[in-house]
Scaffold this motif. Structure first.
Motif, PDB file in Angstrom:
ATOM      1  N   GLU A   1      34.405  28.561 -31.925  1.00  0.00           N
ATOM      2  CA  GLU A   1      35.205  27.830 -30.947  1.00  0.00           C
ATOM      3  C   GLU A   1      36.290  28.709 -30.330  1.00  0.00           C
ATOM      4  OE1 GLU A   1      36.503  24.168 -32.733  1.00  0.00           O
ATOM      5  OE2 GLU A   1      34.582  23.190 -32.286  1.00  0.00           O
TER       6      GLU A   1
ATOM      7  N   LYS B   1      32.978  27.671 -37.654  1.00  0.00           N
ATOM      8  CA  LYS B   1      33.351  26.813 -36.524  1.00  0.00           C
ATOM      9  C   LYS B   1      34.587  27.367 -35.818  1.00  0.00           C
ATOM     10  CE  LYS B   1      34.436  21.946 -35.471  1.00  0.00           C
ATOM     11  NZ  LYS B   1      35.847  22.003 -35.012  1.00  0.00           N
TER      12      LYS B   1
ATOM     13  N   THR C   1      30.583  26.990 -24.671  1.00  0.00           N
ATOM     14  CA  THR C   1      29.675  26.865 -25.807  1.00  0.00           C
ATOM     15  C   THR C   1      30.311  25.910 -26.823  1.00  0.00           C
ATOM     16  OG1 THR C   1      28.611  29.022 -25.539  1.00  0.00           O
ATOM     17  CG2 THR C   1      28.718  28.141 -27.775  1.00  0.00           C
ATOM     18  N   THR C   2      29.501  25.037 -27.425  1.00  0.00           N
ATOM     19  CA  THR C   2      30.021  24.047 -28.380  1.00  0.00           C
ATOM     20  C   THR C   2      29.341  24.177 -29.733  1.00  0.00           C
ATOM     21  OG1 THR C   2      28.419  22.368 -27.664  1.00  0.00           O
ATOM     22  CG2 THR C   2      30.559  22.411 -26.546  1.00  0.00           C
ATOM     23  N   PHE C   3      30.009  23.658 -30.775  1.00  0.00           N
ATOM     24  CA  PHE C   3      29.548  23.734 -32.166  1.00  0.00           C
ATOM     25  C   PHE C   3      29.718  22.369 -32.798  1.00  0.00           C
ATOM     26  CE2 PHE C   3      30.299  24.164 -36.656  1.00  0.00           C
ATOM     27  CZ  PHE C   3      29.619  25.295 -37.100  1.00  0.00           C
TER      28      PHE C   3
ATOM     29  N   VAL D   1      26.475  34.305 -30.269  1.00  0.00           N
ATOM     30  CA  VAL D   1      26.740  33.228 -31.228  1.00  0.00           C
ATOM     31  C   VAL D   1      26.052  33.527 -32.560  1.00  0.00           C
ATOM     32  CG1 VAL D   1      26.267  30.803 -31.750  1.00  0.00           C
ATOM     33  CG2 VAL D   1      27.161  31.448 -29.502  1.00  0.00           C
TER      34      VAL D   1
ATOM     35  N   THR E   1      24.504  24.234 -31.794  1.00  0.00           N
ATOM     36  CA  THR E   1      25.392  24.865 -30.828  1.00  0.00           C
ATOM     37  C   THR E   1      24.736  24.800 -29.457  1.00  0.00           C
ATOM     38  OG1 THR E   1      24.498  27.105 -31.159  1.00  0.00           O
ATOM     39  CG2 THR E   1      26.335  26.431 -32.554  1.00  0.00           C
TER      40      THR E   1
END
Length: 408
Positions: free
Chosen positions: A214, A210, A228-230, A265, A254
């Motif tokens: 991030e 993570k 981009t999100t996790f 990623v 993600t």
């Protein structure tokens, strides 16, 4: 088509339990409904009670205007609902039921608009193609199969009727989902040094990956779609409080932007995996669940412009409940826009993905693509899922006008 007949179509669609698949029965109903109105369609059986459906009206020639929606819905906990989620309920100007927003409401509106366009013999200079898909809420199996079959090779335009309310979306994030399994060694909790704690290893690995993702995401923001999100969305492990767990599992979601894309990623995830396994007892295993790219279409496309022109008068007469206005203020605060504007139909990007990631895989940038459908997106995947009755009927009219205008 009379108002009650339209409602009956939505009611039937809500009644099919298409949670996690089982779309075949709903597709058969749609096939029979279209046949009653003189429209031929094809069911593509994918096995395991899953199916896509394709129907066309018009000349059969180009241009081809493709409109699409998915037949499956997310899981529901029936005990938490105030009504039966598989029955359409009307109350205080709202529809309630599983899929009224995401997205059997949109599917029904497309279907009715197509039937009425056909029965009124509206002249179409080209082809209107309806594509209904399976598995959008899980692995996009339906749209992936349609892409492989070349469904968009002759199509100039794609409209997906996911719920947007009176705004339209031209860009969506992609998605990469992982299942992460931690293998340890069981032992009595009084002697932890005799075992390998699978839960602890899993938590440590997730924190490491993570932090990496991030960090990279913050360095590579996208002008259209943000970062981009996790997120860790499922976590499970252990059998009892006095036993060192030998196995644990997490599922990771993600959401992907072009500047920090799917391949990057996945590469960073795998690099952290290799590094962690080389320096820890036990083993972390990773399985890829979903891998769909982001879509960034043309915000100035003819499709977008016609949606704005046709829908704006309907938006200006829309009446919203106090709850919807409160949710609109919440969205404005958290995401920077207000879906309840009464004077301007916004053209936006969105964090959620759609079947366009598969259907438009050959043209992910600059396509003539829009997401535009009835319903409040904040009510997707919710207990007591609801949608505005007025908006749903309005969208049927909007789609009819859009079909006629776009293919005139």
């Amino acid at each position: 088509m009379e108002r009650q007949e339209k409602l009956a179509i939505l009611q039937r669609l809500i009644g099919f339990k298409t949670v996690g698949g089982n779309e075949l029965t709903a597709a058969e109903y749609v096939r029979d409904l279209l046949a009653e109105h003189g429209i031929k369609s094809e069911i593509h059986d994918l096995g395991n009670r899953q199916a896509n459906l394709i129907a066309e009206i018009g000349t059969g020639d180009k241009p081809v205007f493709t409109v699409s929606g998915h037949l499956d819905t997310v899981a529901v906990d029936e005990a938490d609902w105030d009504t039966n989620p598989f029955e359409l309920v009307q109350k205080d100007g709202q529809f309630y039921g599983s899929g009224v927003t995401d997205m059997k409401g949109g599917v029904a509106a497309l279907l009715i608009a197509m039937i009425e366009t056909h029965e009124r013999q509206v002249p179409l200079q080209g082809t209107l193609r309806l594509v209904l898909t399976a598995g959008e809420e899980s692995d996009m199996r339906g749209s992936r199969a349609l892409h492989q079959a070349g469904i968009m090779h002759d199509s100039d335009t794609l409209l997906i009727a996911e719920p947007t309310g009176y705004r339209t979306v031209y860009a969506n994030k992609g998605e990469v989902d992982f299942v992460v399994t931690s293998i340890g060694k069981a032992a009595h909790s009084s002697r932890p040094n005799f075992g390998i704690n699978a839960i602890q290893n899993l938590m440590d690995f997730l924190e490491a990956v993570k932090a990496k993702i991030e960090q990279k995401a913050s360095q590579r923001p996208d002008d259209v779609l943000g970062n981009t999100t996790f997120t860790v969305d499922i976590f499970k492990g252990g059998i009892q409080i006095n036993a060192i767990p030998a196995k644990a599992e997490a599922q990771i979601n993600t959401r992907i932007v072009p500047k920090y894309n799917n391949e990057a990623v996945i590469a960073d995830f795998n690099a952290r995996l290799e590094e962690f396994n080389a320096t820890h007892d036990g083993e972390i295993q990773v399985k890829l669940l979903m891998n769909i790219p982001p879509v960034v279409a043309n915000p100035d496309s003819r499709l977008i412009k016609e949606i704005v022109e046709i829908a704006t008068p309907y938006m200006q007469t829309m009446q919203y409940s106090a709850d919807e206005q409160r949710q609109g203020a919440e969205m404005l605060k958290k995401q920077g826009f207000n879906p309840f504007s009464t004077d301007k139909l916004s053209v936006l990007s969105a964090a959620g993905g759609t079947d366009a990631s598969e259907l438009l895989r050959d043209k992910l940038r600059g396509a003539n693509y829009a997401v535009f459908g009835p319903g409040n997106p904040l009510k997707m995947h919710q207990t007591n899922e609801a949608a505005s009755e007025q908006m749903w009927f309005d969208f049927i009219e909007i789609y009819e006008k859009l079909f006629a205008e776009y293919l005139k």
